[in-house]
Write a protein that holds these residues in place. Sequence first.
Motif, mmCIF file in Angstrom:
data_model
loop_
_atom_site.group_PDB
_atom_site.id
_atom_site.type_symbol
_atom_site.label_atom_id
_atom_site.label_comp_id
_atom_site.label_asym_id
_atom_site.label_seq_id
_atom_site.Cartn_x
_atom_site.Cartn_y
_atom_site.Cartn_z
ATOM 1 N N HIS A 171 0.822 -1.199 0.000
ATOM 2 C CA HIS A 171 0.000 0.000 0.000
ATOM 3 C C HIS A 171 0.865 1.261 0.000
ATOM 4 N N LYS A 172 0.307 2.311 -0.529
ATOM 5 C CA LYS A 172 0.909 3.627 -0.346
ATOM 6 C C LYS A 172 0.569 4.092 1.065
ATOM 7 N N VAL A 173 1.381 5.007 1.587
ATOM 8 C CA VAL A 173 1.076 5.637 2.870
ATOM 9 C C VAL A 173 1.184 7.145 2.718
ATOM 10 N N LYS A 174 0.498 7.833 3.607
ATOM 11 C CA LYS A 174 0.612 9.288 3.678
ATOM 12 C C LYS A 174 1.294 9.634 4.990
ATOM 13 N N ILE A 175 2.337 10.454 4.898
ATOM 14 C CA ILE A 175 3.042 10.946 6.081
ATOM 15 C C ILE A 175 2.688 12.414 6.232
ATOM 16 N N THR A 176 2.200 12.791 7.408
ATOM 17 C CA THR A 176 1.842 14.183 7.691
ATOM 18 C C THR A 176 2.663 14.668 8.882
ATOM 19 N N VAL A 177 3.243 15.843 8.752
ATOM 20 C CA VAL A 177 3.972 16.459 9.868
ATOM 21 C C VAL A 177 2.933 17.052 10.811
ATOM 22 N N ASP A 201 2.807 19.609 6.385
ATOM 23 C CA ASP A 201 3.415 19.010 5.189
ATOM 24 C C ASP A 201 2.919 17.581 5.049
ATOM 25 N N GLU A 202 2.618 17.182 3.811
ATOM 26 C CA GLU A 202 2.163 15.826 3.531
ATOM 27 C C GLU A 202 3.019 15.205 2.436
ATOM 28 N N PHE A 203 3.275 13.924 2.587
ATOM 29 C CA PHE A 203 4.071 13.175 1.623
ATOM 30 C C PHE A 203 3.357 11.856 1.355
ATOM 31 N N ILE A 204 3.145 11.528 0.083
ATOM 32 C CA ILE A 204 2.587 10.234 -0.299
ATOM 33 C C ILE A 204 3.771 9.356 -0.696
ATOM 34 N N VAL A 205 3.820 8.164 -0.098
ATOM 35 C CA VAL A 205 4.962 7.282 -0.304
ATOM 36 C C VAL A 205 4.494 5.959 -0.894
ATOM 37 N N ALA A 206 4.970 5.668 -2.088
ATOM 38 C CA ALA A 206 4.704 4.378 -2.711
ATOM 39 C C ALA A 206 5.729 3.370 -2.198
ATOM 40 N N PRO A 207 5.381 2.089 -2.185
ATOM 41 C CA PRO A 207 6.331 1.074 -1.738
ATOM 42 C C PRO A 207 7.653 1.179 -2.493
ATOM 43 N N GLY A 208 8.739 1.082 -1.735
ATOM 44 C CA GLY A 208 10.068 1.126 -2.337
ATOM 45 C C GLY A 208 10.577 2.509 -2.668
ATOM 46 N N GLN A 209 9.842 3.531 -2.308
ATOM 47 C CA GLN A 209 10.262 4.894 -2.621
ATOM 48 C C GLN A 209 10.551 5.684 -1.349
ATOM 49 N N PRO A 238 10.247 9.613 -0.132
ATOM 50 C CA PRO A 238 9.575 10.822 -0.601
ATOM 51 C C PRO A 238 10.581 11.927 -0.946
ATOM 52 N N ALA A 239 10.373 12.566 -2.081
ATOM 53 C CA ALA A 239 11.242 13.661 -2.512
ATOM 54 C C ALA A 239 11.206 14.783 -1.486
ATOM 55 N N GLY A 240 12.380 15.292 -1.133
ATOM 56 C CA GLY A 240 12.467 16.411 -0.206
ATOM 57 C C GLY A 240 12.358 16.041 1.258
ATOM 58 N N PHE A 241 12.235 14.763 1.571
ATOM 59 C CA PHE A 241 12.083 14.327 2.956
ATOM 60 C C PHE A 241 13.466 14.186 3.578
ATOM 61 N N CYS A 242 13.634 14.630 4.799
ATOM 62 C CA CYS A 242 14.907 14.499 5.512
ATOM 63 C C CYS A 242 15.300 13.020 5.570
ATOM 64 N N PHE A 293 5.344 12.721 13.319
ATOM 65 C CA PHE A 293 4.667 12.398 12.063
ATOM 66 C C PHE A 293 3.481 11.478 12.318
ATOM 67 N N LYS A 294 2.403 11.694 11.564
ATOM 68 C CA LYS A 294 1.285 10.747 11.515
ATOM 69 C C LYS A 294 1.426 10.020 10.186
ATOM 70 N N ILE A 295 1.406 8.683 10.245
ATOM 71 C CA ILE A 295 1.530 7.881 9.039
ATOM 72 C C ILE A 295 0.234 7.085 8.895
ATOM 73 N N GLU A 296 -0.361 7.149 7.708
ATOM 74 C CA GLU A 296 -1.627 6.478 7.444
ATOM 75 C C GLU A 296 -1.522 5.606 6.204
ATOM 76 N N ARG A 297 -2.022 4.386 6.310
ATOM 77 C CA ARG A 297 -2.085 3.513 5.138
ATOM 78 C C ARG A 297 -3.210 4.006 4.231
ATOM 79 N N LEU A 298 -2.944 4.082 2.959
ATOM 80 C CA LEU A 298 -3.956 4.485 1.984
ATOM 81 C C LEU A 298 -4.526 3.228 1.338
ATOM 82 N N GLU A 299 -5.774 2.978 1.589
ATOM 83 C CA GLU A 299 -6.454 1.818 0.987
ATOM 84 C C GLU A 299 -6.906 2.234 -0.396
#
Length: 106
Positions: free
Chosen positions: A5-11, A43-51, A53-57, A99-105
Amino acid sequence: METMHKVKITVVRKMDMRALWGGTETGTVEDFPPVCDAFEVGDEFIVAPGQTPAGFCSGAFADIYRFVSGLQRGANYTWMERPGEVVVCCVDAFRPVVFKIERLEE
């Protein structure tokens, strides 16, 4: 085959080292920013498996990766009320970011 699944990371919060350390000497250089300047709250970042996120520390991503990877593979965390969600922070002892990390269904 395992579903990924993709996840969303929110600061959700940035800590100020002055509040964490008070008047205690931290050993940092004088011009060290007291609050992490890599992120802004919201700030929000969508992360696909194996990636990554651009610009993330890169240090923060290394710190939270086990939770990102777990949620991508379907994990749930027993201390969290909602399945598919977790709140974690980087391990910066001076200026942690939460960070709050949420699985995107999908």
